[in-house]
Design an enzyme around this catalytic site. Structure first.
Site, mmCIF file in Angstrom:
data_model
loop_
_atom_site.group_PDB
_atom_site.id
_atom_site.type_symbol
_atom_site.label_atom_id
_atom_site.label_comp_id
_atom_site.label_asym_id
_atom_site.label_seq_id
_atom_site.Cartn_x
_atom_site.Cartn_y
_atom_site.Cartn_z
ATOM 1 N N LYS A 64 0.840 -1.205 0.000
ATOM 2 C CA LYS A 64 0.000 0.000 0.000
ATOM 3 C C LYS A 64 0.877 1.258 0.000
ATOM 4 O O LYS A 64 0.569 2.235 -0.696
ATOM 5 C CB LYS A 64 -0.934 -0.005 1.220
ATOM 6 C CG LYS A 64 -2.039 -1.051 1.118
ATOM 7 C CD LYS A 64 -2.747 -1.281 2.454
ATOM 8 C CE LYS A 64 -3.709 -2.453 2.371
ATOM 9 N NZ LYS A 64 -4.245 -2.847 3.700
ATOM 10 N N GLN A 108 -4.367 -1.204 10.124
ATOM 11 C CA GLN A 108 -4.163 -2.494 9.437
ATOM 12 C C GLN A 108 -4.745 -3.624 10.286
ATOM 13 O O GLN A 108 -4.391 -3.797 11.442
ATOM 14 C CB GLN A 108 -2.660 -2.716 9.170
ATOM 15 C CG GLN A 108 -2.359 -4.017 8.455
ATOM 16 C CD GLN A 108 -2.970 -4.115 7.046
ATOM 17 O OE1 GLN A 108 -2.979 -3.144 6.296
ATOM 18 N NE2 GLN A 108 -3.492 -5.270 6.700
ATOM 19 N N ASP A 131 -10.456 3.558 4.539
ATOM 20 C CA ASP A 131 -10.629 2.117 4.345
ATOM 21 C C ASP A 131 -12.116 1.747 4.386
ATOM 22 O O ASP A 131 -12.499 0.645 4.020
ATOM 23 C CB ASP A 131 -9.860 1.374 5.454
ATOM 24 C CG ASP A 131 -9.392 -0.003 5.021
ATOM 25 O OD1 ASP A 131 -9.304 -0.240 3.805
ATOM 26 O OD2 ASP A 131 -9.123 -0.843 5.889
#
Ligand code: NAP
Length: 294
Positions: A64, A108, A131
């Protein structure tokens, strides 16, 4: 977007849904948007919280960060040992929420227990939830309020749109009901006027349901779980799975690709299908967040 090359899977009639190619085009358009922001003195910035030493998480975060760099987004990765306290993580999130130079924040998954990942998600400002997986963003899918879409299901919808695959009125069957994938996928398809069936580990007669799907999304986490016999001829098959299998190189999807391609009208490969689209959506949401906050 200029029209995509239409590749047919060798030895079949199935159209290959090339997520890598679509993601690349999205990145080109994002670079242009980043330049517009740069002219206004704004560099989009994604902050990533990475806790513990799960090797897959470290790889995903590196991927990412590299992807961010490729379009001119600044990435800021804050790594913590699994022994870190909940209060330190929450203080970091509050600092990022308040920092005008940070436009998007990614926690994450998974955050190792006993740390409370849910509580961290609730701390994150919805304006920076690029996200799309905090309770506020997911709730917005139910109410129709604006919010960032969860990256993997949003990537799947974007891929279907890129290939002009109609969704309205179709029967979409989603196998999997996780909070990050199956559930938001089902809601996004519903919001696009598909008739949606959600299947999970307690579903009975699974194959009889998957064989009714015009659009079948596999989000199970079991290698080659969806066989050719579970697919209706002419269906569009989306494989979100990424599974490590001992003795095989690379990741294996949730769909038996070769068997499915014999039956399907269109299918995503693994790798090169849903994965690159997920990353592209993270970049897109981050640029959008910077545009909204600038
Ligand atoms: P997950 O949280 O483990 O969820 C798996 C889902 O599959 C659950 O809802 C489970 O049902 C269901 N399931 C398990 N066995 C089943 C069976 N025999 N029949 C029907 N349903 C069954 O996994 P996830 O996070 O959603 O991920 C799914 C896959 O997508 C994984 O391979 C993951 O690596 C991949 N993934 C890819 C991306 C990407 O960027 N491409 C992103 C995220 C995830 P229950 O709810 O009843 O347990």
């Amino acid at each position: 977007m200029e029209s995509l090359p239409r590749t047919i899977v060798s030895g079949t009639n199935a159209l290959l849904l090339d997520g890598k190619a679509v993601a690349q085009r999205i990145r080109v358009s994002l670079r242009a948007r980043v330049e517009v922001l740069a002219a206004r003195g704004v560099t989009p910035c994604l902050a990533v919280m990475l806790v513990g030493d799960d090797p897959a998480s470290h790889t995903y975060v590196r991927t990412k960060a590299n992807a961010c760099e490729s379009v001119g987004i600044r990435s800021l990765v804050q790594r913590y040992p699994a022994s870190v306290s909940q209060s330190v993580l929450e203080a970091q999130l509050e600092a990022w929420n308040a920092d005008p130079t940070v436009h998007g924040v990614l926690i994450q998954h998974p955050v190792p227990p006993p740390l409370d990942e849910g509580a961290l998600m609730r701390r994150l400002s919805p304006r920076k939830d690029v996200d799309g997986i905090t309770p506020t963003s997911l709730g917005a899918l139910l109410t129709g309020d604006p919010a960032f879409g969860a990256c993997t299901p949003l990537g799947i919808l974007t891929l279907l749109d890129a290939y002009e695959i109609p969704i309205e009125g179709k029967h979409a069957v989603v196998v999997g009901r996780s909070v990050i994938l199956g559930k938001p996928m089902a809601l996004m398809l519903l919001n696009r006027h598909a008739t949606v069936t959600i299947c999970h580990s307690r579903t009975r007669e699974l194959a009889s349901l998957t064989r009714q799907a015009d659009i079948l999304v596999a989000a199970v986490g079991k290698p080659e779980f969806i066989t050719g016999a579970m697919i209706k001829p002419g269906a569009v098959v989306i494989d979100a799975g990424y599974n490590r299998v001992a003795g095989r190189t690379g990741d294996v999807g949730d769909v038996d690709f070769h068997a499915a391609a014999q039956v399907a009208a269109a299918i995503t490969p693994v790798p090169g299908g849903v994965g690159p689209m997920t990353v592209a959506m993270l970049l897109q949401n981050t640029v959008l967040a910077a545009e909204q906050q600038a």
